[in-house]
Design an enzyme around this catalytic site. Structure first.
Site, PDB file in Angstrom:
ATOM      1  N   HIS A 219      40.580  22.384  45.546  1.00 43.27           N
ATOM      2  CA  HIS A 219      41.635  22.853  44.638  1.00 43.27           C
ATOM      3  C   HIS A 219      42.868  22.651  44.659  1.00 43.27           C
ATOM      4  O   HIS A 219      43.931  22.665  43.962  1.00 43.27           O
ATOM      5  CB  HIS A 219      41.540  24.248  44.048  1.00 43.27           C
ATOM      6  CG  HIS A 219      42.057  25.301  45.099  1.00 43.27           C
ATOM      7  ND1 HIS A 219      41.684  25.695  46.275  1.00 43.27           N
ATOM      8  CD2 HIS A 219      43.347  25.811  44.994  1.00 43.27           C
ATOM      9  CE1 HIS A 219      42.445  26.192  47.073  1.00 43.27           C
ATOM     10  NE2 HIS A 219      43.635  26.410  46.222  1.00 43.27           N
TER      11      HIS A 219
HETATM   12  C1  UD1 Z   1      47.120  28.745  42.407  1.00 48.59           C
HETATM   13  C2  UD1 Z   1      48.149  28.639  43.898  1.00 48.59           C
HETATM   14  C3  UD1 Z   1      47.573  28.301  45.211  1.00 48.59           C
HETATM   15  C4  UD1 Z   1      46.240  28.940  45.456  1.00 48.59           C
HETATM   16  C5  UD1 Z   1      45.392  29.055  44.205  1.00 48.59           C
HETATM   17  C6  UD1 Z   1      44.303  29.816  44.313  1.00 48.59           C
HETATM   18  C7  UD1 Z   1      50.593  28.287  43.248  1.00 48.59           C
HETATM   19  C8  UD1 Z   1      51.676  27.421  43.088  1.00 48.59           C
HETATM   20  N1  UD1 Z   1      49.537  27.711  43.492  1.00 48.59           N
HETATM   21  O1  UD1 Z   1      46.746  27.413  42.314  1.00 48.59           O
HETATM   22  O2  UD1 Z   1      48.410  28.461  46.137  1.00 48.59           O
HETATM   23  O3  UD1 Z   1      45.714  28.352  46.589  1.00 48.59           O
HETATM   24  O4  UD1 Z   1      46.285  29.541  42.945  1.00 48.59           O
HETATM   25  O5  UD1 Z   1      43.197  29.587  43.541  1.00 48.59           O
HETATM   26  O6  UD1 Z   1      50.799  29.475  42.609  1.00 48.59           O
HETATM   27  N2  UD1 Z   1      43.352  27.336  35.272  1.00 48.59           N
HETATM   28  C9  UD1 Z   1      42.202  27.569  34.656  1.00 48.59           C
HETATM   29  N3  UD1 Z   1      42.030  28.871  34.525  1.00 48.59           N
HETATM   30  C10 UD1 Z   1      42.506  29.860  35.248  1.00 48.59           C
HETATM   31  C11 UD1 Z   1      43.620  29.491  36.007  1.00 48.59           C
HETATM   32  C12 UD1 Z   1      43.925  28.290  36.418  1.00 48.59           C
HETATM   33  O7  UD1 Z   1      41.878  26.796  33.714  1.00 48.59           O
HETATM   34  O8  UD1 Z   1      42.204  31.203  35.119  1.00 48.59           O
HETATM   35  C13 UD1 Z   1      43.827  25.865  35.463  1.00 48.59           C
HETATM   36  C14 UD1 Z   1      45.142  25.428  34.240  1.00 48.59           C
HETATM   37  O9  UD1 Z   1      44.691  24.259  34.018  1.00 48.59           O
HETATM   38  C15 UD1 Z   1      46.060  25.491  35.360  1.00 48.59           C
HETATM   39  C16 UD1 Z   1      45.405  24.939  36.683  1.00 48.59           C
HETATM   40  O10 UD1 Z   1      44.070  25.513  36.665  1.00 48.59           O
HETATM   41  O11 UD1 Z   1      47.175  24.552  34.910  1.00 48.59           O
HETATM   42  C17 UD1 Z   1      46.452  25.355  37.916  1.00 48.59           C
HETATM   43  O12 UD1 Z   1      46.455  26.884  37.873  1.00 48.59           O
HETATM   44  P1  UD1 Z   1      47.684  27.536  38.659  1.00 48.59           P
HETATM   45  O13 UD1 Z   1      47.336  28.989  38.799  1.00 48.59           O
HETATM   46  O14 UD1 Z   1      49.039  26.862  38.284  1.00 48.59           O
HETATM   47  O15 UD1 Z   1      47.622  26.927  40.316  1.00 48.59           O
HETATM   48  P2  UD1 Z   1      46.196  26.712  41.187  1.00 48.59           P
HETATM   49  O16 UD1 Z   1      46.027  25.417  41.299  1.00 48.59           O
HETATM   50  O17 UD1 Z   1      45.206  27.781  40.739  1.00 48.59           O
HETATM   51  N1  UDP Z   2      36.479  32.493  46.271  1.00 47.51           N
HETATM   52  C1  UDP Z   2      35.462  32.943  45.250  1.00 47.51           C
HETATM   53  N2  UDP Z   2      34.632  32.050  44.446  1.00 47.51           N
HETATM   54  C2  UDP Z   2      34.869  30.735  44.631  1.00 47.51           C
HETATM   55  C3  UDP Z   2      35.736  30.261  45.327  1.00 47.51           C
HETATM   56  C4  UDP Z   2      36.555  30.914  46.249  1.00 47.51           C
HETATM   57  O1  UDP Z   2      35.374  34.292  45.365  1.00 47.51           O
HETATM   58  O2  UDP Z   2      34.360  30.041  43.569  1.00 47.51           O
HETATM   59  C5  UDP Z   2      37.021  33.255  46.945  1.00 47.51           C
HETATM   60  C6  UDP Z   2      37.060  32.983  48.375  1.00 47.51           C
HETATM   61  O3  UDP Z   2      35.948  33.578  49.090  1.00 47.51           O
HETATM   62  C7  UDP Z   2      38.163  33.551  49.340  1.00 47.51           C
HETATM   63  C8  UDP Z   2      39.361  33.260  47.894  1.00 47.51           C
HETATM   64  O4  UDP Z   2      38.345  32.984  46.752  1.00 47.51           O
HETATM   65  O5  UDP Z   2      38.288  34.908  49.150  1.00 47.51           O
HETATM   66  C9  UDP Z   2      40.007  31.947  48.051  1.00 47.51           C
HETATM   67  O6  UDP Z   2      40.629  31.573  47.277  1.00 47.51           O
HETATM   68  P1  UDP Z   2      41.379  30.019  46.936  1.00 47.51           P
HETATM   69  O7  UDP Z   2      40.552  29.092  47.480  1.00 47.51           O
HETATM   70  O8  UDP Z   2      41.360  29.927  45.477  1.00 47.51           O
HETATM   71  O9  UDP Z   2      42.895  30.250  47.248  1.00 47.51           O
HETATM   72  P2  UDP Z   2      43.598  29.846  48.778  1.00 47.51           P
HETATM   73  O10 UDP Z   2      42.718  30.868  49.539  1.00 47.51           O
HETATM   74  O11 UDP Z   2      43.488  28.581  49.091  1.00 47.51           O
HETATM   75  O12 UDP Z   2      44.798  30.230  48.277  1.00 47.51           O
END
Ligand code: UD1
Ligand code: UDP
Length: 386
Positions: A219
């Site tokens: 991601h």
């Molecule tokens: C964010 C965090 C990242 C973290 C990740 C965990 C920032 C800059 N990044 O990244 O550090 O590792 O969360 O998962 O804060 N979207 C959906 N549904 C949702 C959420 C997101 O469709 O419920 C899609 C949208 O298109 C959105 C994109 O995901 O634009 C990115 O979401 P965003 O929260 O901006 O950043 P992440 O890539 O999730």
């Molecule tokens: N996780 C989850 N379901 C998923 C993928 C990840 O519950 O389908 C959990 C995972 O076990 C961990 C956390 O989400 O505890 C990690 O989140 P993510 O990878 O989104 O973000 P990051 O840790 O890289 O910020």
């Protein structure tokens, strides 16, 4: 009583916050009261609500419903929402987790109106400012009053940036206190490990054989947004699955799901769709994720949290990033960094799956980091009665 406002927003923060909320409920409810603010950064059912239901986290007192957007718009909207709540609630501190835009927004809103900032997961560095998270964590650390680093390396990073490891009370933004506290995610992995045994249906439902599948997550923005990188990652996973006749389970983050359509080579996409081994599913719950981590052969991920959980459940891990903040995983030989380099990924898979006697030392605390943090909050944050 010390009133704290906890900010959560993205999936991993909701999970991390469960550890502190549990410690407060079980041991510190006479001393700490917690107001939970969900920024709404993540909002899909399977990126947010599922964790509240499963992990027993109290429902948020506020939801800002911020949603997705550019960094500036998203962060700005959260800052103004959090500021309003802080002015209304007048807490003794704000608790922030990790390095997302929700973390940064909380740090800016609170520090400007002199609410002490408590940063959990402080000190982690990738030394790569093209990562939005690196900017968020540096900014948050440098306005914090209590900084809890999960690792020795994180603690040392703070010392290297000028934090005084011997500072003494009273603490404040100009005289912060840094700790090596252990990792609240380790607390959670221990706490929920047995419960996850009840969630192994995710393995049978996806027709996986225990011990014989790859668990992958992707991601990170540079991996999803850059077609060359995304194609290298998916091509490597596809080739490994075909060559070894091994299933790949990929619970896909919505960001990646959306960008696959645009950035993945059509031919490769078709091959993956037609493969009986390559299984792309919706994000799973935390307990399901633990069940998958405990029963897979190897983890391949660009996630920070998933890298460590692989280690907690004694699985090798291929890190699909150019670097990691969790350097201990690599130093002890349990993980290999490959970046989005197809050949390196294939080689790392072979190296890790043929290695015997892998060691998984206890590097992330004793499973009681959240309790330690609560104790220090009580010790060092002024309550509203004094
Ligand atoms: C964010 C965090 C990242 C973290 C990740 C965990 C920032 C800059 N990044 O990244 O550090 O590792 O969360 O998962 O804060 N979207 C959906 N549904 C949702 C959420 C997101 O469709 O419920 C899609 C949208 O298109 C959105 C994109 O995901 O634009 C990115 O979401 P965003 O929260 O901006 O950043 P992440 O890539 O999730
Ligand atoms: N996780 C989850 N379901 C998923 C993928 C990840 O519950 O389908 C959990 C995972 O076990 C961990 C956390 O989400 O505890 C990690 O989140 P993510 O990878 O989104 O973000 P990051 O840790 O890289 O910020």
């Amino acid at each position: 009583m010390i009133k704290i406002v906890t900010i959560i927003g993205a999936r991993p923060q909701i999970i991390k916050a469960a550890a502190l909320s549990r410690a407060i409920k079980n041991r510190f409810s006479n001393s700490i009261s917690e107001i939970i603010v969900h920024t709404g950064q993540h909002y899909d059912e399977n990126m947010s609500q599922v964790f509240f239901d499963e992990l027993g986290i109290p429902a948020p007192n506020y939801n800002l419903n911020t949603g997705s957007g550019t960094h500036g718009k998203q962060t700005a909207s959260m800052i103004s929402g959090i500021e309003e709540i802080l002015l209304q609630e007048i807490p003794q501190a704000i608790v922030l987790y990790g390095d997302t835009n929700s973390t940064l927004a909380g740090a800016i809103a609170a520090s400007k109106i002199h609410v002490p900032v408590i940063h959990i997961e402080a000190g982690l560095r990738s030394f790569n400012k093209s990562m939005p998270e690196e900017i968020n964590r540096i900014m948050c650390d440098h306005v914090s009053t209590l900084l809890f680093s999960p690792t020795k390396t994180g603690f040392q990073n703070l010392v290297n940036e000028g934090f005084n490891p011997k500072s003494s009370k009273p603490y404040g933004a100009d005289n912060p206190k840094i700790y090596h506290s252990g990792d609240v995610m380790y607390d959670n992995s221990l706490h929920f490990s047995d419960l996850a045994e009840k969630k192994t249906a995710v393995i049978s439902k996806n027709k996986l054989e225990k011990g014989r599948f790859i668990l992958a997550t992707i991601h990170r923005n540079n991996n999803t947004d850059e077609p060359i990188r995304l194609n290298a990652l998916f091509s490597a996973l596809y080739k490994i699955s075909e060559q070894h006749q091994l299933d790949v389970l990929l619970p896909l983050h919505p960001r990646t799901a959306k960008l696959l359509e645009y950035n993945l080579d059509q031919e490769l996409h078709q091959k993956i769709k037609g493969s009986k081994h390559f299984k792309i599913i919706q994000p799973v719950s935390f307990l399901e994720m633990i069940a998958l981590e405990k029963n897979c052969k190897i983890v391949m991920t660009d996630s920070g949290g998933v890298q460590k959980e692989a280690f907690y459940f004694e699985k090798p891990c291929v890190i699909l990033r150019p670097e990691t903040e969790w350097v201990e995983l690599v130093e002890c030989g349990a993980a290999i960094i490959t970046d989005a380099n197809e050949q390196k990924i294939i080689d790392a898979f072979s190296a890790l799956t043929s290695k015997s006697g892998m060691k998984f030392p206890k590097l992330y605390g004793d499973g009681k980091a959240a309790e330690f943090i609560c104790g220090e909050i009580i010790e060092n944050i002024h309550s509203n009665t004094n």
